[in-house]
Motif scaffolding. Structure first.
Motif, short mmCIF file in Angstrom:
data_model
loop_
_atom_site.label_atom_id
_atom_site.label_comp_id
_atom_site.label_asym_id
_atom_site.label_seq_id
_atom_site.Cartn_x
_atom_site.Cartn_y
_atom_site.Cartn_z
N ALA A 1 78.46 38.67 67.41
CA ALA A 1 78.69 39.89 68.21
C ALA A 1 80.18 40.23 68.23
CB ALA A 1 78.19 39.67 69.64
N TRP A 2 81.01 39.38 67.61
CA TRP A 2 82.47 39.60 67.62
C TRP A 2 82.81 40.99 67.05
CZ3 TRP A 2 86.22 40.94 64.17
CH2 TRP A 2 87.55 40.72 64.55
N ARG A 3 83.65 41.70 67.78
CA ARG A 3 84.14 43.03 67.34
C ARG A 3 85.58 43.13 67.79
NH1 ARG A 3 79.81 43.26 66.10
NH2 ARG A 3 77.98 44.53 66.40
N TYR A 4 86.42 43.74 66.97
CA TYR A 4 87.80 43.98 67.44
C TYR A 4 88.41 45.12 66.64
CZ TYR A 4 92.03 42.93 69.94
OH TYR A 4 93.09 43.02 70.79
N THR B 1 79.18 29.10 64.60
CA THR B 1 78.05 28.94 65.50
C THR B 1 78.47 29.39 66.90
OG1 THR B 1 76.34 27.38 66.21
CG2 THR B 1 78.58 26.56 66.22
N THR B 2 77.57 29.97 67.72
CA THR B 2 76.18 30.27 67.51
C THR B 2 76.01 31.76 67.27
OG1 THR B 2 75.39 28.53 68.97
CG2 THR B 2 74.01 30.37 68.76
N SER B 3 74.93 32.12 66.62
CA SER B 3 74.71 33.54 66.33
C SER B 3 73.51 34.05 67.12
CB SER B 3 74.41 33.71 64.84
OG SER B 3 75.47 33.18 64.09
N HIS B 4 73.46 35.35 67.30
CA HIS B 4 72.32 35.97 67.97
C HIS B 4 71.61 36.87 66.95
CE1 HIS B 4 69.87 38.36 70.63
NE2 HIS B 4 70.21 37.58 71.64
N PRO B 5 70.28 36.75 66.83
CA PRO B 5 69.55 37.53 65.82
C PRO B 5 69.81 39.03 65.90
CG PRO B 5 68.12 35.88 66.77
CD PRO B 5 69.38 35.83 67.56
N SER B 6 70.04 39.57 67.10
CA SER B 6 70.24 41.02 67.21
C SER B 6 71.56 41.46 66.61
CB SER B 6 70.23 41.47 68.67
OG SER B 6 68.99 41.20 69.23
N ASN B 7 72.51 40.56 66.49
CA ASN B 7 73.82 40.92 65.95
C ASN B 7 73.98 40.54 64.48
OD1 ASN B 7 74.61 39.92 69.07
ND2 ASN B 7 75.33 41.92 68.40
N MET B 8 73.07 39.74 63.99
CA MET B 8 73.27 39.21 62.64
C MET B 8 73.05 40.30 61.59
SD MET B 8 74.10 36.88 60.61
CE MET B 8 74.47 35.54 61.74
N HIS C 1 72.78 28.79 61.80
CA HIS C 1 72.11 28.43 63.05
C HIS C 1 71.79 29.73 63.77
CE1 HIS C 1 70.78 26.06 66.39
NE2 HIS C 1 71.51 26.77 67.22
N LEU C 2 70.50 30.06 63.83
CA LEU C 2 70.09 31.34 64.41
C LEU C 2 68.97 31.10 65.42
CD1 LEU C 2 70.96 34.31 64.02
CD2 LEU C 2 69.05 34.59 62.46
N THR D 1 67.62 26.33 64.34
CA THR D 1 67.32 27.28 65.41
C THR D 1 67.26 26.57 66.76
OG1 THR D 1 65.90 29.16 65.94
CG2 THR D 1 64.78 27.10 65.37
N ASP D 2 67.15 27.36 67.82
CA ASP D 2 66.84 26.83 69.16
C ASP D 2 65.49 27.41 69.57
OD1 ASP D 2 69.44 25.85 69.22
OD2 ASP D 2 70.16 27.33 70.68
N ILE D 3 64.66 26.57 70.18
CA ILE D 3 63.35 27.03 70.67
C ILE D 3 63.16 26.52 72.09
CG2 ILE D 3 60.84 26.76 70.38
CD1 ILE D 3 61.39 26.61 67.33
N ILE D 4 62.69 27.40 72.97
CA ILE D 4 62.37 26.97 74.34
C ILE D 4 60.85 26.90 74.48
CG2 ILE D 4 62.47 27.56 76.79
CD1 ILE D 4 65.10 28.94 76.32
#
Ligand code: SAM
Ligand code: SF4
Length: 447
Positions: A221-224, A246-253, A272-273, A313-316
């Motif tokens: 999500a990094w922006r500048y 790391t870590t990434s978010h699927p909506s920003n990838m 790692h997503l 990945t991470d899973i809950i």
């Protein structure tokens, strides 16, 4: 993140070194001593590195045992309840050591320090200093250094001069996932300027760093100033000999980032997503902002860009309201994505998050069964994929030098962890043939 009964790294992600490998004498020759204990994620490991620099600059020798320390710093994690329980256990022990005169001062830092609960902990356990995640720099004054000002980014690179370094590119998080305490304790996203990141990395590389990991809760999500994460990653890949993030978010990838991973020689082909669930209904309840199909599509772009690469990945499991059908959809996604590893978490209610008050609590026995089923699915796939590497010759970056059994731990360019028989120093490369593979690690022989 540590492995506990509630979370399983279904394959090792050996980023952080053990305390005893992190520098500093084990027994002090005299003078002041400090002990730092780190709980939680890589962000905390990095913050601890910065605090380590501060205590060293203030003349403290680092020790590994509480009873040898004048000052104990607990740098903590608040993501799951069991993490807090663990911290309370340590605080109780420290209180006892203090009463016996063996420990003088205790500081509580990190995410627990930033939480509301910290005030009552301070009173109960007689803590001398409580710092959140945004004012770590105040430790400097506490240990007798001149006061520092720090807004969002470390001015004290923690691991400068060593072979691997973490570099924070953003802090906080703008998402509001139903279950997550991070936005409360770490605040909203603040991105660090590109020049500042690149300059820090140039300095690290000049000082001997061979491996840079870009860190943040949602790095992609990094922006500048009109630049996006892929621009930063490309710039870093030009100046660092080896890069991961790391870590990434699927909506920003972005697809272009996924393609850059495949194309750029200096980027480790490891993604790692975190997906959290395979059910669109649960993803909505969790406010993740994407559907499972979109996640699958991202993964197919990654697999195409880096066919040999590794995906984690991470899973809950057991988020309130999760039905058997939701769980089956997660198992299906695990099957489809063929993860090379996963952190699997049992839902842990965090006070102040939306999910803590949701109905539909899943009984423990069901959570445990689902947890094991997801784990089995991940491990079966990981084992199958790892077997394909057997017989390959690989260039391996040594992360941890050999232990008594003569095996060092390294990483291939595809991001696989490898045990290899070599006395090569950390930060160097060796060539090895992969002789066998388990679900978590490959075993290589030096060529
Ligand atoms: N920012 C990252 C993301 O969104 O993907 C994750 C950061 S979080 C510190 C790491 C992982 O902890 C999450 O991906 C999630 O799987 C897990 N987690 C967070 N809160 C949790 C909770 N209350 N119960 C169980 N697992 C949790
Ligand atoms: Fe937590 Fe969601 Fe932010 Fe990750 S994206 S840190 S899970 S709120």
């Amino acid at each position: 993140m540590n492995s506990t009964t509630n979370e399983v790294p279904a394959a090792p992600i050996p980023l952080s070194r053990k305390p005893s490998e992190r520098g500093g004498p084990d027994t002090p020759a005299g003078g002041r001593t400090a002990c730092i204990r780190t709980f939680g994620c890589q962000m905390n490991v990095h913050d601890s590195d910065r605090m380590r620099r501060m205590i060293q600059d203030a003349g403290y020798a680092e020790v590994q045992r509480y009873e040898d320390a004048d000052l104990v710093i607990l740098n903590t994690c608040y993501v799951r309840e069991n993490a807090v329980d663990r911290v309370k256990g340590h605080l109780g022990e420290l209180n006892r050591l203090r009463r016996e005169g063996r420990v003088k001062r205790v500081a509580l830092t990190g995410c627990v320090g930033a939480a509301e609960e910290s005030q009552s902990l301070q009173e109960t356990y007689n803590i001398d200093l409580v710092l959140g995640t945004h004012n770590t720099y105040e430790l400097a004054e506490f240990v007798g250094l001149p006061t520092m000002r720090e807004t969002y980014t470390p001015e004290l690179p923690g691991t400068e001069g060593e072979h691997s370094a973490f570099v924070t590119i953003m802090t906080g998080c703008n998402y509001q996932c139903s279950y997550c305490i991070v936005p409360t304790v770490r605040g909203r996203m603040i991105c660090r300027p590109m020049e500042s990141v690149v300059e820090e990395i140039e300095n690290l590389v000049a000082g001997g760093t061979r491996y840079v990991t870009l860190l943040g809760q949602t790095v992609d999500a990094w922006r500048y100033e009109g630049k996006r994460f892929c621009d930063l990653l490309e710039a870093v890949s030009e100046v660092a000999p080896r890069v991961w993030f790391t870590t990434s978010h699927p909506s920003n990838m972005e697809d272009r980032t996924l393609r850059a991973i495949g194309e750029r020689d200096t980027i480790v082909k490891r993604l790692h997503l975190p997906v959290q669930s395979g059910s669109d209904r649960m993803l909505k309840v969790m406010h993740r902002g994407y559907k499972a199909e979109r996640y699958r599509r991202k993964i197919s772009v990654f697999r195409e860009a880096a066919p040999e690469g590794t995906l984690s990945t991470d899973i809950i499991v057991g988020h309130p309201g999760e039905t058997e059908e939701d769980h089956q959809l997660t198992l299906q996604l695990v099957e489809d994505c063929e993860f090379d590893s996963a952190y699997i978490f049992k839902f842990s209610p965090r006070r102040g998050t939306e999910a803590a008050d949701l109905p539909g609590v899943v009984p423990d026995a069901i959570v445990q069964r689902r947890f094991l089923e997801v784990l089995r699915g991940v491990e079966q796939n990981a084992f199958r994929r790892n077997q394909r590497k057997v017989g390959n010759s690989e260039e391996i970056f040594i992360r941890h030098g050999a232990t008594e059994d003569g095996k060092a731990i390294g990483e291939t360019w595809s991001g696989h962890a490898v045990h290899v028989d070599t006395d090569a120093a950390p930060g160097t490369y060796v060539a090895a043939t992969i002789e066998s593979a388990g679900p978590h690690v490959l075993y290589g022989r030096k060529i």
